[in-house]
Design an enzyme around this catalytic site. Sequence first.
Site, PDB file in Angstrom:
ATOM      1  CE  LYS A   1      -1.599   2.625   3.261  1.00 27.31           C
ATOM      2  NZ  LYS A   1      -1.886   3.966   2.734  1.00 27.31           N
TER       3      LYS A   1
ATOM      4  CD  GLU B   1      12.141  12.426  11.124  1.00 33.79           C
ATOM      5  OE1 GLU B   1      12.632  11.958  10.380  1.00 33.79           O
ATOM      6  OE2 GLU B   1      11.046  11.951  11.601  1.00 33.79           O
TER       7      GLU B   1
END
Length: 470
Positions: A170, A374
Amino acid sequence: MSDFTLTIGGNATATPGTFDVLNPADETVVAVCPQGTIELVDAAVASARRAFQTWSAVPDSERVARLNAIADLIEKHNKELAELVTREQGKTQSGPGANMELSGAATWTRVTAGLQLSEEVIQDDKSGRIVARRKPVGVVGSITPWNWPVMIAVWHVMPAIRVGCTVIIKPSPFTPLSTLRLVELMNQALPPGVINVVTGDATVGDHMTTHPDIDKIVFTGSVATGKRVMSNAAQTLKRLTLELGGNDPGIVLPGTKIEPLLEKLFWGCFLNAGQTCSALKRLYVHEAQYEEVVRQFATYCSGFPVGNGMDPKSLIGPLSNRMQRDKVAALVDEARARGARIVIGGERPRGSGFFYPVTVIADATDDMRVVKEEQFGPVIPILKYRTIDEAIERANSLDVGLGGSVWGDNPQEATNFASRLECGTAWVNQHGMVHPLAPFGGVKQSGLGVEFNVDGLKEYTTIQVLSVAL
């Protein structure tokens, strides 16, 4: 662009709905993508389960030949796939961009084809023989992110297929097109059902991670989503490989000549516009040369053209989607509001597209979000330190540990300090370089398991011990 379809059981498969895939450079529609459903996941799993019975039993030499044939197809269609990556993800055609991604995908496929898992003879004497061997784990569910859509797909599925597993992949709904085409090409070289693709949102992904007939999940993405995958997979005790977020530190040792390192520092920070898990995301510089390094690095970074990835002059493209561009902008704005100095960049450009300029931040502190979180964008905070021990302690202070680096004039000295970093890969005078024969993975909350080399192959197997009495 041509029509795109799912591939299940070797056949193009229609879906009840579609969604638009946007070009991040101008926000126009690249193509209409088929929308997968949980029913189509079930069909793909059933197809993979049937194919596993035969694919796991074919001679090893045949699987090697099929992977090499896939590498040939990737190389043959390099231009087509690279253009798809640029149009749906934003990565540039020039420099280390989409064409590098595709050449790397072919290389990784060939290297994976050449790997071997040998039996381990534990005992072989008059009383008996004990042998440990590896068997394919079964049906693998692969869930890939939007930053390196083809490369990470290859990292997930090629080792699985190499050892005899079958796969349902996916891709991210932001970048499904290159994966759909890759799987279509792979089916030219593989028996039906060995590799299947279903697109979709989190509903499709959740169904894969809880599906009782999927034996293993391999996922690359954020820590938060990785925890959700792990929780879902626990219901059926699936095997897992998780490559999750990083917030990689780099430490410049005192007195280091910075000019020879500028190019490597730049690409360590800003490869793929910083949208790389193992990119350098916080740089620690000794106070005695702090201003010099900030000035030289900012000057160097200001010369790189940012623009549409299809423009051959562009070396840095847009961010992949609006959500990520807005997150990056918010992190920079918060740092500015708290007293950080924006040396270059830091202002969202007007006009269409999800562009953000290369941004160097000075006077950042450890408690700013742009340091703690991040960024996953073209932003680097540079932090000041007094002693190397202090720098290493701060570098190790976060709950992630994918990569880290130390930069210095004496490679052996830098290596000694790099070994003290709490991370899966420690680089010296470079950052983010990966090799298909070097195991890659994180520590702490950066993931579970490793990829690449025979260690990566083993992640797709179970151990069976044959113990024979004589």
